[in-house]
Motif scaffolding. Structure first.
Motif, PDB file in Angstrom:
ATOM      1  N   THR A   1     -31.031 -23.587   1.145  1.00 31.81           N
ATOM      2  CA  THR A   1     -29.634 -23.213   1.383  1.00 31.81           C
ATOM      3  C   THR A   1     -29.016 -24.098   2.457  1.00 31.81           C
ATOM      4  O   THR A   1     -27.882 -24.571   2.313  1.00 31.81           O
ATOM      5  CB  THR A   1     -29.533 -21.734   1.812  1.00 31.81           C
TER       6      THR A   1
ATOM      7  N   ASP B   1     -26.584 -26.730 -10.169  1.00 39.69           N
ATOM      8  CA  ASP B   1     -25.209 -27.115 -10.510  1.00 39.69           C
ATOM      9  C   ASP B   1     -24.973 -27.006 -12.012  1.00 39.69           C
ATOM     10  O   ASP B   1     -23.880 -26.630 -12.456  1.00 39.69           O
ATOM     11  CB  ASP B   1     -24.940 -28.547 -10.042  1.00 39.69           C
TER      12      ASP B   1
ATOM     13  N   THR C   1     -24.533 -23.175 -12.733  1.00 39.92           N
ATOM     14  CA  THR C   1     -23.328 -22.540 -12.186  1.00 39.92           C
ATOM     15  C   THR C   1     -22.037 -23.201 -12.655  1.00 39.92           C
ATOM     16  O   THR C   1     -21.016 -22.520 -12.824  1.00 39.92           O
ATOM     17  CB  THR C   1     -23.362 -22.557 -10.648  1.00 39.92           C
TER      18      THR C   1
ATOM     19  N   PHE D   1     -21.513 -18.539  -9.186  1.00 38.10           N
ATOM     20  CA  PHE D   1     -22.448 -18.438  -8.070  1.00 38.10           C
ATOM     21  C   PHE D   1     -23.275 -17.151  -8.107  1.00 38.10           C
ATOM     22  O   PHE D   1     -24.493 -17.172  -7.927  1.00 38.10           O
ATOM     23  CB  PHE D   1     -21.699 -18.525  -6.744  1.00 38.10           C
ATOM     24  N   THR D   2     -22.610 -16.016  -8.354  1.00 34.80           N
ATOM     25  CA  THR D   2     -23.310 -14.731  -8.327  1.00 34.80           C
ATOM     26  C   THR D   2     -24.353 -14.639  -9.426  1.00 34.80           C
ATOM     27  O   THR D   2     -25.532 -14.356  -9.168  1.00 34.80           O
ATOM     28  CB  THR D   2     -22.319 -13.567  -8.463  1.00 34.80           C
TER      29      THR D   2
ATOM     30  N   THR E   1     -27.507 -21.976  -5.072  1.00 31.98           N
ATOM     31  CA  THR E   1     -26.462 -21.079  -5.584  1.00 31.98           C
ATOM     32  C   THR E   1     -26.140 -19.998  -4.558  1.00 31.98           C
ATOM     33  O   THR E   1     -24.978 -19.593  -4.423  1.00 31.98           O
ATOM     34  CB  THR E   1     -26.896 -20.429  -6.909  1.00 31.98           C
TER      35      THR E   1
ATOM     36  N   ASP F   1     -23.854 -21.665  -2.082  1.00 26.69           N
ATOM     37  CA  ASP F   1     -22.500 -21.777  -2.628  1.00 26.69           C
ATOM     38  C   ASP F   1     -21.802 -20.425  -2.653  1.00 26.69           C
ATOM     39  O   ASP F   1     -20.600 -20.321  -2.369  1.00 26.69           O
ATOM     40  CB  ASP F   1     -22.551 -22.350  -4.048  1.00 26.69           C
ATOM     41  N   LEU F   2     -22.546 -19.376  -3.002  1.00 23.70           N
ATOM     42  CA  LEU F   2     -21.973 -18.032  -3.033  1.00 23.70           C
ATOM     43  C   LEU F   2     -21.460 -17.622  -1.661  1.00 23.70           C
ATOM     44  O   LEU F   2     -20.375 -17.035  -1.530  1.00 23.70           O
ATOM     45  CB  LEU F   2     -23.025 -17.035  -3.519  1.00 23.70           C
TER      46      LEU F   2
ATOM     47  N   GLN G   1     -18.418 -20.633  -0.404  1.00 22.93           N
ATOM     48  CA  GLN G   1     -17.175 -20.853  -1.135  1.00 22.93           C
ATOM     49  C   GLN G   1     -16.163 -19.745  -0.879  1.00 22.93           C
ATOM     50  O   GLN G   1     -16.521 -18.597  -0.619  1.00 22.93           O
ATOM     51  CB  GLN G   1     -17.447 -20.963  -2.638  1.00 22.93           C
TER      52      GLN G   1
ATOM     53  N   GLY H   1     -16.752 -16.910  -4.229  1.00 22.90           N
ATOM     54  CA  GLY H   1     -17.707 -16.871  -3.126  1.00 22.90           C
ATOM     55  C   GLY H   1     -17.393 -15.778  -2.124  1.00 22.90           C
ATOM     56  O   GLY H   1     -16.442 -15.012  -2.290  1.00 22.90           O
TER      57      GLY H   1
END
Length: 260
Positions: free
Chosen positions: A32, A159, A162, A169-170, A210, A213-214, A217, A223
């Motif tokens: 992450t 990537d 998603t 993301f979720t 991911t 990003d969640l 964002q 996000g």
């Protein structure tokens, strides 16, 4: 399995940590931080992709050189190298996707083939892919080559899921988390330990990416809106705490051994 000459192991100790819950927590958080840290440096800090890529690659080279020169496991150095590999792995995929316009389908497939080739050559040479047997310089080089490739592959696969496949993301985090759960269940039911380890190791990269990003964002993009800086700082703090505990434990154990 063929045994190597005893002299090949003289003075060597495994420089890879034990695979515990702490190992996986730090690994996921490192992935992450690699995702959010690369974005923060390139975008929020204003360094740009080129400068960030060059500086991080130089730092990784220095850390990896030092890691290869040591002859025993040093938690802070090992995990620093992993974090830097994570950042560079993200930068490699971003360069291919955003800079050169390479399709995520192609980059994901290419990294998968490259990783398979590394494993093939590694096994042909050493007759084992177990991380518990990283006790020669040759095996350690194969190990770090595989680690770098898993991070690049995981970034591309994350990537792809998603963005190109539209999971978001979720659902991307849920999907990769579920696959990790299935891999763990397979291991618990007697699955091959080496195979399940490497599958989980690859999957934790897109899961961590991911998740990053969640968290970073904006809410309008699906996000949480924490931002790259705060997410990176939070996860890096947890990594530092866990690594510090491991380092203190290692130092205490070695001091006790010297006392005996």
């Amino acid at each position: 399995m063929n045994k190597m000459p005893a002299t090949s192991f003289t003075g060597w100790l495994s420089k890879v940590p034990e695979v515990t819950l702490s190992f996986w927590i730090i690994k996921i958080m490192s992935t992450t931080v690699g995702e959010t840290g690369a974005d923060f440096l390139a975008v929020n800090a204003g360094f740009g992709q080129g400068v960030t890529r060059t500086v991080m690659a130089a730092l990784l080279a220095a850390a990896l050189f030092t890691q290869l020169r040591t002859r025993r496991f040093t938690p802070w150095l090992y995990w620093l190298t992993v974090v830097l590999v994570s950042v560079v792995g993200t930068e490699i995929t971003d360069l291919l996707t955003d800079g050169l316009g390479v399709s995520l389908y192609i980059s994901t497939s290419a990294f998968a083939v490259a990783l398979s080739a590394i494993f093939f050559v590694w096994y042909r040479v050493e007759r084992t892919l177990s991380i518990h047997d990283i006790v020669t310089r040759s095996r350690e080089r194969f190990y770090w080559a595989a680690i770098l490739c898993t991070f690049a592959l995981g970034t591309a696969a994350g990537d792809l899921a998603t963005e190109a496949l539209g999971l978001g993301f979720t659902w991307g985090a849920v999907a990769f988390g579920a696959l990790i759960g299935v891999t763990y269940a397979a291991w618990r039911m007697g699955g091959n330990a080496v195979l399940t380890f490497w599958i989980a190791y690859v999957l934790t990269r897109p899961f961590g990416a991911t998740l990053g990003d969640l968290l970073t964002q904006a809410k309008t993009y699906g996000g949480v809106g924490m931002g790259a800086m705060w997410t990176s700082a939070l996860f890096l703090s947890v990594i530092i705490m866990l690594v510090a505990v491991a380092q203190i434990g290692i130092n205490a154990s070695r001091s006790a051994q010297r006392a005996d």
